[in-house]
Design a protein around this motif. Structure first.
Motif, short mmCIF file in Angstrom:
data_model
loop_
_atom_site.label_atom_id
_atom_site.label_comp_id
_atom_site.label_asym_id
_atom_site.label_seq_id
_atom_site.Cartn_x
_atom_site.Cartn_y
_atom_site.Cartn_z
N GLU A 107 0.96 -1.22 0.10
CA GLU A 107 0.19 -0.01 0.10
C GLU A 107 0.81 1.41 -0.06
OE1 GLU A 107 -2.85 -0.19 3.27
OE2 GLU A 107 -3.83 -1.75 2.64
N ASN A 108 1.89 1.02 0.79
CA ASN A 108 2.86 2.34 0.73
C ASN A 108 4.14 2.49 -0.45
OD1 ASN A 108 4.40 0.09 1.55
ND2 ASN A 108 5.56 1.48 3.06
N LEU A 109 3.85 1.68 -1.52
CA LEU A 109 4.66 1.74 -2.43
C LEU A 109 4.93 3.09 -3.21
CD1 LEU A 109 6.51 0.11 -4.65
CD2 LEU A 109 4.46 -0.40 -5.92
N ASP A 110 3.96 3.84 -3.51
CA ASP A 110 4.16 4.96 -4.20
C ASP A 110 4.40 6.04 -3.30
OD1 ASP A 110 2.65 3.84 -6.45
OD2 ASP A 110 0.70 4.53 -5.90
N ILE A 111 4.31 6.01 -1.90
CA ILE A 111 4.75 6.89 -0.96
C ILE A 111 6.30 6.71 -1.06
CG2 ILE A 111 4.96 7.74 1.33
CD1 ILE A 111 1.80 7.04 1.54
#
Length: 205
Positions: free
Chosen positions: A60-64
């Motif tokens: 879920e935090n890949l883009d961040i």
């Protein structure tokens, strides 16, 4: 490439799927205009390729995480580390395919067309968004003959898959090529019950 072939005495028909080179560049610029910086584009490419490789099963935090990584090389390394144990391909393959996508984008954006009037017939097959007059003028300067233009009803990304492309190409093939295709037997021959023939032959020996 067409100019090189013409210098060797070969003339023919050139099909430009997607329109003139300048038109493709303008489409790329339009699509990439939403990325304010090169770093944001790099993050988007890395994230997109990561999700493709894992079939959407990404953290879920890949883009961040990618946004907080400053350089392209580090973004690729981060993705490669995250892919460990998630894919059947080798990590080297994953690394190269991620890098190749961004390199293609950079290559297209840096391309500078220097057309010269060709002797060959030029056929442009444009996606449905291509309507600018300056691109049409650019195409006309690329051939000594009158440019033949077709308009598709699909965007650039799907232009090569449009079934009309095959029909358009066939329409401009030489008559001898079409006749050779029409008269050619495309059926594959094969033996049925091959074991029976072997058995009969052995009985006759």
């Amino acid at each position: 490439m067409a100019a090189i072939l013409e210098d060797s005495g070969l003339n023919g028909t050139i099909f430009c799927i997607g329109g003139a080179p300048q038109e493709v560049l303008e489409k790329f610029d339009e699509k990439l205009s939403k990325f304010e910086t090169e770093e944001s584009l790099q993050s988007a490419v890395a994230s997109h390729m990561f999700k493709l490789l894992v079939n959407g099963d990404s953290p879920e935090n890949l883009d961040i995480e990618l946004k907080n990584i400053p350089t392209w090389k580090e973004k690729v390394s981060f993705c490669v580390q995250m892919l460990l144990g998630r894919i059947d391909h080798s990590i080297q393959y994953a690394k190269e395919i991620i890098e190749a996508v961004y390199e293609r984008i950079v290559q297209v954006r840096r391309y500078q067309s220097q057309p010269r009037p060709l002797r060959s017939l030029l056929v442009t097959i444009r996606p449905w968004t291509s309507t600018t007059n300056n691109v049409k003028f650019h195409s006309l300067q690329s051939s000594q003959q009158k440019v033949v233009e077709y308009q598709l009803q699909v965007p650039l990304a799907y232009a090569a898959q449009d079934m009309r492309c095959a029909a358009i190409v066939n329409r401009h093939l030489d008559q001898d090529i079409l006749e050779e295709f029409d008269n050619k037997n495309l059926c594959e021959t094969y033996q049925t019950k091959a074991d029976s023939f072997v058995f009969i032959e052995s009985m006759l020996v």
